[in-house]
Scaffold this active site. Sequence first.
Site, PDB file in Angstrom:
ATOM      1  N   CYS A   1      13.746  23.932  58.170  1.00  8.61           N
ATOM      2  CA  CYS A   1      12.539  24.329  57.435  1.00  8.61           C
ATOM      3  C   CYS A   1      12.082  25.714  57.845  1.00  8.61           C
ATOM      4  O   CYS A   1      11.467  26.432  57.052  1.00  8.61           O
ATOM      5  CB  CYS A   1      11.434  23.305  57.669  1.00  8.61           C
TER       6      CYS A   1
ATOM      7  N   GLU B   1      13.180  28.215  48.328  1.00  9.24           N
ATOM      8  CA  GLU B   1      13.877  27.714  49.517  1.00  9.24           C
ATOM      9  C   GLU B   1      15.264  27.192  49.145  1.00  9.24           C
ATOM     10  O   GLU B   1      15.401  26.253  48.366  1.00  9.24           O
ATOM     11  CB  GLU B   1      13.067  26.595  50.165  1.00  9.24           C
TER      12      GLU B   1
ATOM     13  N   LYS C   1      10.664   5.598  58.725  1.00  9.33           N
ATOM     14  CA  LYS C   1      11.601   5.500  57.613  1.00  9.33           C
ATOM     15  C   LYS C   1      12.409   6.800  57.565  1.00  9.33           C
ATOM     16  O   LYS C   1      11.951   7.821  57.093  1.00  9.33           O
ATOM     17  CB  LYS C   1      10.844   5.291  56.285  1.00  9.33           C
TER      18      LYS C   1
ATOM     19  N   GLU D   1       4.699  18.400  57.203  1.00  9.23           N
ATOM     20  CA  GLU D   1       5.474  19.584  57.609  1.00  9.23           C
ATOM     21  C   GLU D   1       6.524  19.791  56.536  1.00  9.23           C
ATOM     22  O   GLU D   1       7.481  19.023  56.427  1.00  9.23           O
ATOM     23  CB  GLU D   1       6.087  19.370  58.998  1.00  9.23           C
TER      24      GLU D   1
END
Length: 490
Positions: free
Chosen positions: A286, A383, A177, A252
């Site tokens: 990331c 972040e 997905k 992750e």
Amino acid sequence: MSDLEQLQMLIGGKPVGAISGKTFESENPYTGQSWAVIPDGDTDDIDAAVAAARAAFDGEWGAMTPFGRAACLRRLGDLITQNAERLARLEVNDSGKLYREMLGQLNALGGWYHYYAGLATAIEGTQPPVPNPNYLVYTRREPVGVVACITPWNSPLLLMSWKVAPALAAGCTVVVKPSEHAPGSTLGFAELIEQAGIPAGVVNVVTTARGEVGGHLAAHPGVDKVAFTGSTATGIKVGHAAMDNLNPVTLELGGKSPQVVFPDADLQAAANGLVAGVFAATGQTCMAGSRLIVHADVHDELVRLVAERASQIVLGDPFGEDTEMGPVANGPQYEKVLGYLSTAKEEGATVEYGGAAEDSLGGYFVRPTVLSVKPTDTVFREEVFGPVLAAVTFTDEDEAVKLANDTPYGLAGAVWTKDIHRGHRIAARIRAGTVWINAYRAVAPSVPFGGYKMSGLGRENGHAGLDPYLETKSVWVELTGGTRDPFTLG
């Protein structure tokens, strides 16, 4: 008839639209225009994909030898290379990343499938020693089963392959997905599955514009494992959904990775590494090295070098040969980045370069930004996922390590120094899954990748990336044929 590209899902080996017939359009972040029509799948489509994956697992794929699976993986890797240009264009249209970067990435991506093709034929059990000589005991490594792969918008095919390649090598089947913000390249990848000789239902792809549909997949009782890449907040929700079925998860997640620069470092090389770490891919990775922790003696010079290079970065059309940075990938992320820049200024950050949108180009462009900040500033702690570097100073090694580790994340980091002893020493002390010394932003199919703390669970790539897709079964064989006391153990 629409002139937009029409893409289809893959369920049970067949290209299909959503059962409901609904669609949504994918927006090109550079042009601001729709470029493709995408099926808007629902829970019924997820159910059909999971059922197809289960049938393939219980059928032809489950009966295939590791050598047969390896051959399929090698063919798929070759097909990705042969179709690298098309797949790269699909990713650029979806995400605004540079065509030259995506073409290079897609030309290398087949290597993941070739690597795991090799591991597919090296999955072995063991013969553990036991204290009772009347037993032979051996172990089998068996596939987990049906795997839900939920992937992000920033590097869809790369991060999907970190899941799909080891899953197929292990003998699992998958339901993928992709993010609603970048589904196109995954649907392009789905077109290659049958050509690779992979049986129907082994790989299924369902696209949707709605988060609850992805949640349905993560919590699906027909799924045996969940592999997710994305934000920490969403990853926690995915983990909870999987745990309701006691399914293992690989997560992750986010990062706020430090780059620690000592005064003896090659400052030109460090400046180049900082640019690679936070401005490449518009900072939307990331592993972005977005926290600069630099010795006070060289702060001014290093920040000057990085700001100077930032001022020269060419923004523009991702397909342009000279373009070095494209737009932010979508509207919500663009607004998020600008919000962080506003907060940084309110908290007293010094803007060394950038700090604002680049309105002259249209689309979702943000200027590459270099800030000098305090360790407590929001932009240094959270972040951003955009082209924003936040710099603080240190005066000794212990302070540098403390600043590097003063974060809820632990995905990556870097050490810049000419002192090889110190390089290894600091790399060992940084609490992160990957640490580069005098480099940044390098990955390989053979090298494990993943995070400490809030950056995730488990590892992808390498031998460690195969283990989450395998179960270990112990088999005991009684050798004497005799009977024993049924009320004793062993």
